[in-house]
Design a protein around this motif. Structure first.
Motif, PDB file in Angstrom:
ATOM      1  N   ALA A   1      31.876 -32.365  16.862  1.00 13.37           N
ATOM      2  CA  ALA A   1      31.765 -31.588  15.620  1.00 13.37           C
ATOM      3  C   ALA A   1      30.297 -31.427  15.274  1.00 13.37           C
ATOM      4  CB  ALA A   1      32.507 -32.289  14.481  1.00 13.37           C
ATOM      5  N   VAL A   2      29.877 -30.187  15.063  1.00 13.22           N
ATOM      6  CA  VAL A   2      28.495 -29.882  14.716  1.00 13.22           C
ATOM      7  C   VAL A   2      28.496 -29.196  13.357  1.00 13.22           C
ATOM      8  CG1 VAL A   2      26.412 -28.606  15.343  1.00 13.22           C
ATOM      9  CG2 VAL A   2      27.838 -29.631  17.132  1.00 13.22           C
ATOM     10  N   ASP A   3      27.757 -29.755  12.410  1.00 14.19           N
ATOM     11  CA  ASP A   3      27.670 -29.159  11.079  1.00 14.19           C
ATOM     12  C   ASP A   3      26.224 -28.770  10.832  1.00 14.19           C
ATOM     13  OD1 ASP A   3      28.014 -28.369   8.452  1.00 14.19           O
ATOM     14  OD2 ASP A   3      29.366 -30.042   7.984  1.00 14.19           O
ATOM     15  N   LEU A   4      25.978 -27.495  10.567  1.00 16.41           N
ATOM     16  CA  LEU A   4      24.605 -27.066  10.331  1.00 16.41           C
ATOM     17  C   LEU A   4      24.112 -27.488   8.957  1.00 16.41           C
ATOM     18  CD1 LEU A   4      24.399 -23.611  12.097  1.00 16.41           C
ATOM     19  CD2 LEU A   4      24.341 -25.932  13.020  1.00 16.41           C
ATOM     20  N   ILE A   5      25.015 -28.026   8.128  1.00 19.29           N
ATOM     21  CA  ILE A   5      24.615 -28.658   6.869  1.00 19.29           C
ATOM     22  C   ILE A   5      23.850 -29.943   7.186  1.00 19.29           C
ATOM     23  CG2 ILE A   5      25.518 -29.920   4.863  1.00 19.29           C
ATOM     24  CD1 ILE A   5      27.821 -27.881   4.797  1.00 19.29           C
ATOM     25  N   TYR A   6      22.798 -30.199   6.449  1.00 19.20           N
ATOM     26  CA  TYR A   6      22.031 -31.437   6.659  1.00 19.20           C
ATOM     27  C   TYR A   6      21.921 -32.268   5.387  1.00 19.20           C
ATOM     28  CZ  TYR A   6      18.367 -28.503   4.645  1.00 19.20           C
ATOM     29  OH  TYR A   6      17.650 -27.671   3.811  1.00 19.20           O
TER      30      TYR A   6
ATOM     31  N   TYR B   1      39.663 -27.592  20.899  1.00 20.31           N
ATOM     32  CA  TYR B   1      38.357 -26.988  21.179  1.00 20.31           C
ATOM     33  C   TYR B   1      37.426 -28.094  21.648  1.00 20.31           C
ATOM     34  CZ  TYR B   1      39.886 -22.804  18.646  1.00 20.31           C
ATOM     35  OH  TYR B   1      40.571 -21.682  18.238  1.00 20.31           O
ATOM     36  N   ASP B   2      36.521 -27.742  22.543  1.00 22.37           N
ATOM     37  CA  ASP B   2      35.535 -28.743  22.961  1.00 22.37           C
ATOM     38  C   ASP B   2      34.580 -29.063  21.820  1.00 22.37           C
ATOM     39  OD1 ASP B   2      36.122 -29.131  25.903  1.00 22.37           O
ATOM     40  OD2 ASP B   2      35.897 -26.958  25.836  1.00 22.37           O
ATOM     41  N   VAL B   3      34.166 -28.027  21.100  1.00 22.33           N
ATOM     42  CA  VAL B   3      33.220 -28.200  19.996  1.00 22.33           C
ATOM     43  C   VAL B   3      33.610 -27.291  18.840  1.00 22.33           C
ATOM     44  CG1 VAL B   3      30.781 -28.211  19.310  1.00 22.33           C
ATOM     45  CG2 VAL B   3      31.384 -28.582  21.714  1.00 22.33           C
ATOM     46  N   ILE B   4      33.543 -27.836  17.618  1.00 23.29           N
ATOM     47  CA  ILE B   4      33.695 -27.019  16.411  1.00 23.29           C
ATOM     48  C   ILE B   4      32.353 -27.009  15.692  1.00 23.29           C
ATOM     49  CG2 ILE B   4      34.888 -26.688  14.213  1.00 23.29           C
ATOM     50  CD1 ILE B   4      37.227 -28.276  15.335  1.00 23.29           C
TER      51      ILE B   4
ATOM     52  N   SER C   1      28.548 -34.834   6.208  1.00 26.91           N
ATOM     53  CA  SER C   1      29.451 -34.032   5.383  1.00 26.91           C
ATOM     54  C   SER C   1      30.874 -34.548   5.556  1.00 26.91           C
ATOM     55  CB  SER C   1      29.376 -32.567   5.813  1.00 26.91           C
ATOM     56  OG  SER C   1      29.823 -32.438   7.155  1.00 26.91           O
ATOM     57  N   GLU C   2      31.781 -34.061   4.736  1.00 22.29           N
ATOM     58  CA  GLU C   2      33.183 -34.460   4.888  1.00 22.29           C
ATOM     59  C   GLU C   2      33.713 -34.051   6.259  1.00 22.29           C
ATOM     60  OE1 GLU C   2      37.031 -35.983   3.826  1.00 22.29           O
ATOM     61  OE2 GLU C   2      34.934 -36.428   3.334  1.00 22.29           O
ATOM     62  N   PHE C   3      33.317 -32.900   6.739  1.00 22.00           N
ATOM     63  CA  PHE C   3      33.679 -32.435   8.080  1.00 22.00           C
ATOM     64  C   PHE C   3      33.240 -33.444   9.143  1.00 22.00           C
ATOM     65  CE2 PHE C   3      32.066 -29.599  11.668  1.00 22.00           C
ATOM     66  CZ  PHE C   3      33.298 -29.474  12.292  1.00 22.00           C
ATOM     67  N   LEU C   4      31.995 -33.880   9.069  1.00 22.61           N
ATOM     68  CA  LEU C   4      31.490 -34.844  10.044  1.00 22.61           C
ATOM     69  C   LEU C   4      32.107 -36.226   9.841  1.00 22.61           C
ATOM     70  CD1 LEU C   4      27.696 -33.982  10.429  1.00 22.61           C
ATOM     71  CD2 LEU C   4      29.636 -33.205  11.795  1.00 22.61           C
ATOM     72  N   ARG C   5      32.377 -36.599   8.600  1.00 23.53           N
ATOM     73  CA  ARG C   5      32.994 -37.909   8.334  1.00 23.53           C
ATOM     74  C   ARG C   5      34.368 -37.985   8.983  1.00 23.53           C
ATOM     75  NH1 ARG C   5      36.620 -40.579   5.597  1.00 23.53           N
ATOM     76  NH2 ARG C   5      37.510 -38.668   4.690  1.00 23.53           N
ATOM     77  N   LEU C   6      35.148 -36.905   8.823  1.00 21.99           N
ATOM     78  CA  LEU C   6      36.476 -36.878   9.432  1.00 21.99           C
ATOM     79  C   LEU C   6      36.384 -36.939  10.951  1.00 21.99           C
ATOM     80  CD1 LEU C   6      38.174 -34.162   7.176  1.00 21.99           C
ATOM     81  CD2 LEU C   6      38.658 -36.621   7.202  1.00 21.99           C
ATOM     82  N   ALA C   7      35.389 -36.262  11.506  1.00 21.20           N
ATOM     83  CA  ALA C   7      35.196 -36.317  12.959  1.00 21.20           C
ATOM     84  C   ALA C   7      34.789 -37.713  13.401  1.00 21.20           C
ATOM     85  CB  ALA C   7      34.139 -35.300  13.376  1.00 21.20           C
ATOM     86  N   LEU C   8      33.930 -38.348  12.636  1.00 22.89           N
ATOM     87  CA  LEU C   8      33.422 -39.673  12.988  1.00 22.89           C
ATOM     88  C   LEU C   8      34.531 -40.715  12.984  1.00 22.89           C
ATOM     89  CD1 LEU C   8      30.767 -41.172  13.662  1.00 22.89           C
ATOM     90  CD2 LEU C   8      30.508 -41.623  11.221  1.00 22.89           C
ATOM     91  N   VAL C   9      35.367 -40.704  11.945  1.00 27.90           N
ATOM     92  CA  VAL C   9      36.440 -41.708  11.869  1.00 27.90           C
ATOM     93  C   VAL C   9      37.495 -41.481  12.945  1.00 27.90           C
ATOM     94  CG1 VAL C   9      36.103 -42.103   9.401  1.00 27.90           C
ATOM     95  CG2 VAL C   9      37.785 -40.406  10.143  1.00 27.90           C
ATOM     96  N   ASN C  10      37.501 -40.288  13.527  1.00 31.19           N
ATOM     97  CA  ASN C  10      38.432 -40.009  14.616  1.00 31.19           C
ATOM     98  C   ASN C  10      37.773 -40.110  15.991  1.00 31.19           C
ATOM     99  OD1 ASN C  10      41.237 -39.112  13.590  1.00 31.19           O
ATOM    100  ND2 ASN C  10      39.830 -38.103  12.182  1.00 31.19           N
ATOM    101  N   GLY C  11      36.586 -40.710  16.011  1.00 36.30           N
ATOM    102  CA  GLY C  11      35.935 -41.025  17.282  1.00 36.30           C
ATOM    103  C   GLY C  11      35.282 -39.863  17.991  1.00 36.30           C
ATOM    104  N   LYS C  12      34.906 -38.821  17.255  1.00 35.71           N
ATOM    105  CA  LYS C  12      34.299 -37.649  17.870  1.00 35.71           C
ATOM    106  C   LYS C  12      32.768 -37.741  17.852  1.00 35.71           C
ATOM    107  CE  LYS C  12      38.515 -36.190  17.956  1.00 35.71           C
ATOM    108  NZ  LYS C  12      39.310 -36.273  19.220  1.00 35.71           N
ATOM    109  N   THR C  13      32.131 -37.035  18.773  1.00 31.30           N
ATOM    110  CA  THR C  13      30.681 -36.890  18.747  1.00 31.30           C
ATOM    111  C   THR C  13      30.319 -35.988  17.571  1.00 31.30           C
ATOM    112  OG1 THR C  13      30.507 -37.079  21.150  1.00 31.30           O
ATOM    113  CG2 THR C  13      28.671 -36.025  20.011  1.00 31.30           C
ATOM    114  N   ILE C  14      29.319 -36.399  16.780  1.00 30.22           N
ATOM    115  CA  ILE C  14      28.933 -35.577  15.628  1.00 30.22           C
ATOM    116  C   ILE C  14      27.433 -35.288  15.652  1.00 30.22           C
ATOM    117  CG2 ILE C  14      30.800 -36.528  14.220  1.00 30.22           C
ATOM    118  CD1 ILE C  14      28.603 -38.008  12.590  1.00 30.22           C
TER     119      ILE C  14
END
Length: 267
Positions: free
Chosen positions: A204-209, A173-176, A214-227
């Motif tokens: 990865a976009v998380d509406l949690i602030y 997916y382009d964006v989750i 978040s863990e979702f964003l952390r996993l995206a970040l360590v895998n080089g994704k835009t968060i």
């Protein structure tokens, strides 16, 4: 003018709404008081009518964006389209929804493109409905998943224009976009999807602030994704809500400038 305001939800103990609305309104030369009102689900019908009478304006969050509607005289603009309310002018019992506007401005200001992109939306509740509809209107290819399959199918019957999923497969997916509460409060440290799926996305976009990462964003970040987390969306929807309360013309440029100033002060 001095507004008596509150945010209402199941648990708003960590809400940034008081801080954001107070900042925005002070910048607009308006005084206010702003409370946090947490209501248990089994007490909502008993307590909400009283809250509606006590305040000039209310901001509504999880899980009451649909539950509040029967207590209003009018449901207008995006709220009418989405079937969900996040903003109430209690003085006239009118409900609005600024989530979609705030969401799209957040994406725009973070250079996350959605037109003709494949987008996976997690959750189809109050905010998920808004996100799905705005993405459809922006010509995105939307796929949505919710544990509440009946709720998801009801959204599909209303909006069409997207693909409801029975299960989440590991496909690109382009964006989750996480529109669920998974990752905050009692589920902090959990991700709504697997790292294997996150590796296949671009952003990865998380509406949690809270937490900010978040863990979702952390996993995206360590895998080089835009968060991107939901703080900007929360601020922008708050600004748009205040425009409704004050009868002001909405200004996306001003909203961005105010958020940038807010971020500097918040550090």
């Amino acid at each position: 003018m001095k507004l008596k305001m509150a945010v209402v939800g199941k648990d708003v103990s960590k809400s940034l709404s008081p801080k954001m609305h107070t900042f925005i309104l002070n910048k607009l030369s308006i005084e206010c008081t702003y409370d946090k009102v947490s209501i248990d689900i089994d007490e909502f019908d008993k307590k909400f009518p009283k809250v509606l009478k006590e305040y000039d304006t209310l901001n509504v969050t999880i899980p009451y964006k649909l539950s509040c509607i029967p207590y209003l005289d009018n449901v207008l603009d995006d709220a009418s389209t989405f079937g969900a309310v996040n903003t109430i002018d209690a003085r006239i019992k009118s409900g609005y929804n600024t989530d979609g506007m705030g969401f799209m401005l957040m994406l725009e200001n973070n250079n996350i493109l959605v037109e003709n992109k494949n987008i996976l939306v997690l959750g189809s509740g109050g905010v998920g409905r808004s996100v799905i509809k705005k993405l459809i209107d922006a010509n995105a290819n939307v796929f949505a998943y919710d544990l509440n399959k009946e709720g998801l199918l009801n959204v599909y019957k209303e909006f069409n224009g997207f693909t409801p999923l029975d299960e989440i497969e590991n496909k690109p997916y382009d964006v989750i976009i996480n529109c669920t509460g998974v990752g905050m409060h009692k589920t902090e440290g959990k991700s709504p999807v697997s790292e294997d799926l996150i590796k296949l996305c671009n952003a990865a976009v998380d509406l949690i602030y809270e937490p900010k990462v978040s863990e979702f964003l952390r996993l995206a970040l360590v895998n080089g994704k835009t968060i991107c987390n939901g703080e900007a969306m929360l601020f922008y929807q708050a600004y748009y809500a205040d425009c409704y309360f004050l009868g002001l013309k909405k200004n996306a440029k001003l909203a961005k400038e105010l958020f940038e100033e807010y971020q500097k002060l918040a550090k």
